[in-house]
Design an enzyme around this catalytic site. Structure first.
Site: not given
Length: 178
Positions: A133-135
């Site tokens: 989950p780089c967001h």
């Protein structure tokens, strides 16, 4: 690598997998031709999903409809991914639905806050966004920072909003609407 494209409430996703696990996710935002070119790059071809991949597709569809989904147990194929990036991703998959962290916090966990730019580069190179989950990684001032998926930072903000995160709230916290 086998791939497939499927529709969700957020638009068309593409995924690619190997016997070792999920290797590639393409977030919505590309036209179908560009999506197919990107997900099938490097000789990947459309394939028949296994039961595990079908289950993952169902969870991505649930996520797109606003349901809290935990992807942390999804087997990943990170072959060819640099060691630093792998270590950053291992920390990042522990950041759950509606939570955020900062580039600097990840850098500190990796041993040195001066690695913040390297963390940003690792996020930009993430082959499996959403599942890794780089967001959920923000700048230290609470702004979204960059996002290399189609739609850029605007897509990142939409994903965080879907999870109930209000940008401007200190990283690691979320608003509850009261």
């Amino acid at each position: 690598m086998e791939t497939m494209v499927f529709d969700t409430a957020l638009g068309e996703f593409g995924i690619g997998w190997t016997d070792a696990g999920l290797a590639r996710v393409q977030l919505p935002g590309l036209d179908r031709t560009a999506l197919l070119q990107r997900i099938n790059r490097g000789g990947a071809e459309a394939g028949e999903p296994t039961r595990a991949i079908e289950g993952l597709v169902n969870r991505i569809e649930d996520y797109a409809e606003g349901e809290a989904v935990d992807f942390s147990a999804v087997p990943l194929d990170l072959s060819g991914v640099p060691d630093f990036n792998r270590r950053a991703y291992e920390l990042l998959v522990k950041i759950g639905w509606g939570e955020t962290t900062t580039y600097g916090a990840l850098a500190r966990e990796l041993g040195d806050v001066t690695l913040s730019r390297a963390v940003g580069a690792a996020m930009g190179a993430n082959p499996i966004p959403l599942v890794i989950p780089c967001h959920r990684v923000l700048a230290s001032d609470g702004r979204p920072g960059g996002f290399s998926a189609p739609g850029g930072a605007e897509s990142k903000l939409r994903m965080l909003e879907l999870e109930g995160v209000s940008i401007g709230t200190p990283a690691g916290q979320m608003t509850f609407g009261f």
